[in-house]
Design an enzyme around this catalytic site. Structure first.
Site, PDB file in Angstrom:
ATOM      1  N   HIS A  97       0.808  -1.224   0.000  1.00  0.00           N
ATOM      2  CA  HIS A  97       0.000   0.000   0.000  1.00  0.00           C
ATOM      3  C   HIS A  97       0.843   1.277   0.000  1.00  0.00           C
ATOM      4  CE1 HIS A  97      -2.851  -3.049   1.528  1.00  0.00           C
ATOM      5  NE2 HIS A  97      -3.782  -2.327   0.928  1.00  0.00           N
TER       6      HIS A  97
ATOM      7  N   GLY B 227     -10.565  -3.153   1.153  1.00  0.00           N
ATOM      8  CA  GLY B 227     -11.430  -2.109   1.696  1.00  0.00           C
ATOM      9  C   GLY B 227     -11.399  -2.145   3.207  1.00  0.00           C
TER      10      GLY B 227
ATOM     11  N   SER C 279      -5.380  -7.166   0.672  1.00  0.00           N
ATOM     12  CA  SER C 279      -5.739  -6.158   1.654  1.00  0.00           C
ATOM     13  C   SER C 279      -6.832  -6.706   2.574  1.00  0.00           C
ATOM     14  CB  SER C 279      -6.166  -4.877   0.935  1.00  0.00           C
ATOM     15  OG  SER C 279      -6.211  -3.791   1.819  1.00  0.00           O
ATOM     16  N   ASP C 280      -8.003  -6.072   2.609  1.00  0.00           N
ATOM     17  CA  ASP C 280      -9.071  -6.615   3.450  1.00  0.00           C
ATOM     18  C   ASP C 280      -9.575  -7.952   2.901  1.00  0.00           C
ATOM     19  OD1 ASP C 280     -10.364  -6.165   5.852  1.00  0.00           O
ATOM     20  OD2 ASP C 280     -12.140  -5.282   4.936  1.00  0.00           O
TER      21      ASP C 280
END
Length: 423
Positions: free
Chosen positions: A103, A279, A326-327
């Site tokens: 990120h 997210g 990520s999420d």
């Protein structure tokens, strides 16, 4: 959005304040401002500010053991060799990449507008029939017909088009092997075009008007999900349901509930988070999947309602792959931690240090600083830069993909049948 300049202690008359720019009103005509920009000086300031933002917001004060001062000293001299905005972007990415953390992005910036000639899309699979020397509609995927731009233009009411039909011309220009429809649809995105069509036998020639799509992504996504859902229903005899979650943001939250409310009452559930874009709502979705039925609210004239409401009825399996991140990583890992069922597919992306993009640089660029690192009780910080392993690893081989087989979904169905059998 406006600026005025007045002498200290002076207030203009009401009628003057209502006027346009000028000395009397004090309003400044910002449209007259002209700014001369020296890009190399901007880039030098931006590199330093991006470096400083990372220094002050990175999740670990010691910068994960990286000599961040030394990194700046190593990359700063390269500014003298940067010749354009895209090269500066490369430099920023490389410098931030020294931290080896997910990120760490650089987005946007002051780029000159590029020419654009977007292709008008018909939302269909087209194929050249060499024997008949004609272009045919090979397949007509269906999306959400009630949402503009989310279904195939060729499936619009009244057109009467179907797979096998021929496309003979676009806006009067003949279609042939060297001039497929796409060639005539350059710079026609979002516009109404005329298609000369005929049925599969080349008869009933006519002209229809359709509005082309700018993107087929919503259409293709819905067709893929509905195809998977139908396959799960068919091969499980209607006993298993299917949900796909494309991301963990507002869209993914909505997609989850669109299908969850219909599928949760089946005997088993396949939760698909392949290609999940991440997210922040994974915990909200996992809360619902973790609900356990402990009773029913019964009535004389209706079916029993489970307690708690919308609690899964039976066993679950989850699908994930290397494009879930990520999420999506977090959801996949926690699905295992909570013991909700087997995780099937491929090891996930491995990026769980979250960001809060909010600091714009002078030319509008946004750089992100990995600020929120996830720790789990089983692997600590080990999901970052690794991902989470599936319980059952399944690769979709090229020959399976070419044949239209989803071997990961097939294994998920096999596991669901096993779990239902041993309930």
């Amino acid at each position: 959005g406006r600026l005025r300049a007045l002498p200290a202690g002076k207030k203009p008359a009401a009628e003057a304040a209502a006027k346009g720019p000028g000395r009397e009103s004090g309003w400044i005509d910002l449209g007259r401002i002209r700014v001369s920009v020296e890009p190399p000086r901007e880039w030098a300031q931006m590199l330093r500010e991006g470096w400083r933002l990372m220094r002050d917001h990175f999740w670990k004060e010691d910068m994960a053991g990286v000599d961040w001062e030394g990194v700046y000293e190593r990359y700063r001299p390269l500014l003298d060799r940067v010749g354009c905005r895209s090269e500066f972007s490369d430099l920023m990415w490389e410098m931030q990449g020294e931290l080896g953390t997910s990120h760490a992005y650089e987005l946007g910036g002051d780029y000159r507008p590029e020419p654009s000639y977007p292709l008008g899309l018909l939302g269909a699979d087209l194929a050249w029939d060499e024997e008949e020397r004609t272009c045919r509609i090979a397949a007509l995927p269906r999306g959400d017909s009630w949402r503009p731009g989310h279904d195939s233009p060729l499936a619009a009411p009244g057109l009467g088009l179907a797979p096998g039909d021929r496309i003979l011309a676009v806006n009067g220009a003949k279609v042939d092997r060297m001039h497929p429809p796409e060639k005539h649809l350059v710079n026609q995105a979002g516009l109404r075009v005329e298609l000369t069509v005929a049925n599969a036998e080349g008869k009933r020639k006519r002209t229809v008007t359709v509005e082309t799509l700018r993107s087929e992504q919503p259409l293709r996504y819905r067709a893929w999900v509905e195809r998977n859902r139908a396959l799960v229903h068919e091969r499980s005899g209607g006993r298993a349901g299917y949900i796909h979650i494309p991301d963990m943001g507002p869209r993914g939250f909505a997609e989850f509930h669109r299908y969850f409310l219909a599928e949760v009452y089946r005997e088993a559930l396949i939760v698909d988070v392949r290609f999940n874009g991440g997210g922040h709502v994974s915990q909200l979705l996992l809360e619902k999947l973790r609900r356990k039925r402990v009773g029913y609210d019964t009535q004389r004239w209706g079916e029993p309602v489970p307690y708690p409401f919308e609690a899964p009825r039976g066993p679950m399996v989850a699908l994930t792959n290397q494009w879930a991140g990520s999420d999506g990583d977090i959801f996949s890992h926690c699905f295992k931690l909570y013991g909700l069922g087997p995780l099937i597919g491929k090891r996930t992306w491995g990026g769980v240090v979250g960001i809060w993009p909010r600091h714009a640089l002078v030319d509008g660029t946004i750089t992100t600083q990995p600020e929120f690192s996830f720790w789990f009780e089983d692997v600590g910080f080990g999901v970052e830069n690794y991902g989470t392993d599936p319980d059952i690893e399944v690769e979709i081989l090229p020959q399976h993909y070419a044949a239209g087989r989803d071997t990961q979904l097939e294994v998920a169905l096999r596991e669901v049948r096993k779990l239902l059998k041993h309930r």
